[in-house]
Design a protein around this motif. Structure first.
Motif, PDB file in Angstrom:
ATOM      1  N   GLU A   6       0.832  -1.197   0.000  1.00 27.90           N
ATOM      2  CA  GLU A   6       0.000   0.000   0.000  1.00 27.90           C
ATOM      3  C   GLU A   6       0.870   1.252   0.000  1.00 27.90           C
ATOM      4  O   GLU A   6       1.985   1.257   0.510  1.00 27.90           O
ATOM      5  CB  GLU A   6      -0.903   0.048   1.236  1.00 27.90           C
ATOM      6  N   CYS A  22      -2.809   0.212  -3.861  1.00 22.80           N
ATOM      7  CA  CYS A  22      -2.315  -1.094  -3.423  1.00 22.80           C
ATOM      8  C   CYS A  22      -1.798  -1.824  -4.658  1.00 22.80           C
ATOM      9  O   CYS A  22      -2.580  -2.149  -5.558  1.00 22.80           O
ATOM     10  CB  CYS A  22      -3.438  -1.880  -2.763  1.00 22.80           C
ATOM     11  N   SER A  35     -10.327  -5.560  -1.623  1.00 20.40           N
ATOM     12  CA  SER A  35     -10.997  -4.714  -0.646  1.00 20.40           C
ATOM     13  C   SER A  35     -10.016  -3.870   0.143  1.00 20.40           C
ATOM     14  O   SER A  35      -8.820  -4.167   0.205  1.00 20.40           O
ATOM     15  CB  SER A  35     -11.836  -5.568   0.318  1.00 20.40           C
ATOM     16  N   TRP A  36     -10.546  -2.817   0.700  1.00 26.16           N
ATOM     17  CA  TRP A  36      -9.820  -1.966   1.637  1.00 26.16           C
ATOM     18  C   TRP A  36     -10.496  -2.084   3.002  1.00 26.16           C
ATOM     19  O   TRP A  36     -11.724  -2.052   3.103  1.00 26.16           O
ATOM     20  CB  TRP A  36      -9.830  -0.517   1.185  1.00 26.16           C
ATOM     21  N   ARG A  38      -9.884  -0.911   7.367  1.00 21.40           N
ATOM     22  CA  ARG A  38      -9.162   0.014   8.239  1.00 21.40           C
ATOM     23  C   ARG A  38      -9.332  -0.401   9.685  1.00 21.40           C
ATOM     24  O   ARG A  38     -10.323  -1.040  10.057  1.00 21.40           O
ATOM     25  CB  ARG A  38      -9.657   1.450   8.027  1.00 21.40           C
ATOM     26  N   ILE A  69     -13.680   3.090  -4.666  1.00 22.21           N
ATOM     27  CA  ILE A  69     -12.702   2.026  -4.913  1.00 22.21           C
ATOM     28  C   ILE A  69     -12.646   1.774  -6.419  1.00 22.21           C
ATOM     29  O   ILE A  69     -13.676   1.803  -7.110  1.00 22.21           O
ATOM     30  CB  ILE A  69     -13.059   0.747  -4.136  1.00 22.21           C
ATOM     31  N   LEU A  80      -8.086   3.505  -3.627  1.00 24.35           N
ATOM     32  CA  LEU A  80      -9.163   4.059  -2.814  1.00 24.35           C
ATOM     33  C   LEU A  80      -9.020   5.570  -2.817  1.00 24.35           C
ATOM     34  O   LEU A  80      -8.091   6.096  -2.220  1.00 24.35           O
ATOM     35  CB  LEU A  80      -9.117   3.515  -1.385  1.00 24.35           C
ATOM     36  N   TYR A  93      -4.958   1.796   7.113  1.00 25.61           N
ATOM     37  CA  TYR A  93      -5.742   1.233   6.018  1.00 25.61           C
ATOM     38  C   TYR A  93      -4.980   0.061   5.396  1.00 25.61           C
ATOM     39  O   TYR A  93      -3.798   0.179   5.074  1.00 25.61           O
ATOM     40  CB  TYR A  93      -6.024   2.304   4.969  1.00 25.61           C
ATOM     41  N   TYR A  94      -5.694  -1.031   5.230  1.00 21.19           N
ATOM     42  CA  TYR A  94      -5.108  -2.256   4.703  1.00 21.19           C
ATOM     43  C   TYR A  94      -5.808  -2.674   3.412  1.00 21.19           C
ATOM     44  O   TYR A  94      -7.036  -2.582   3.298  1.00 21.19           O
ATOM     45  CB  TYR A  94      -5.250  -3.403   5.694  1.00 21.19           C
ATOM     46  N   CYS A  95      -5.021  -3.167   2.511  1.00 15.96           N
ATOM     47  CA  CYS A  95      -5.537  -3.749   1.275  1.00 15.96           C
ATOM     48  C   CYS A  95      -5.602  -5.267   1.465  1.00 15.96           C
ATOM     49  O   CYS A  95      -4.719  -5.855   2.102  1.00 15.96           O
ATOM     50  CB  CYS A  95      -4.582  -3.389   0.136  1.00 15.96           C
TER      51      CYS A  95
END
Length: 115
Positions: A6, A22, A35-36, A38, A69, A80, A93-95
């Motif tokens: 990311e 990402c 998806s994202w 958090r 997205i 995002l 924030y994670y992918c």
């Protein structure tokens, strides 16, 4: 094994915008879902938005109308775009992608919304 990296996090003022990206180590059309998510301090990780291999999207109610997205097949990225940021959007924030019924996560990127 799929690697995700990311980028794009940082500090934004309330009402501002940020764009997260990402980058995947594999062709994104091999993923059934991207998806994202958090996670804010002291809170559980939550899904923010997702996009299927068909391009169908879903958003958390808290970000509808503010976040978008998208995916770029040429760059193998899922992005995002975040507008009208609020202090409560502050989180890591994670992918995540799903491939062959396995989930792969990125390392996360910090987003801080503060004046």
């Amino acid at each position: 094994q799929v690697r995700l990296v990311e980028s794009g996090g940082g500090l934004a003022q309330p009402g501002g915008s940020l764009r997260l990206s990402c980058a995947a180590s594999a062709n994104i059309f091999g993923f059934s879902l991207m998806s994202w998510h958090r996670q804010a301090p002291g809170k559980q990780r939550e899904v923010v938005a997702d996009i299927s291999y068909r391009g169908l999207t879903n958003y958390a109610n808290s970000v509808k109308g503010r976040f978008t997205i998208s995916r770029d097949s040429a760059k193998n990225t899922v992005n995002l775009q975040m507008h009208s940021l609020k202090p409560e959007d502050t989180a890591i924030y994670y992918c995540k992608v799903r491939a062959s019924n396995l989930d792969y996560w990125g390392q996360g990127t910090q987003v801080t919304v503060s004046s």
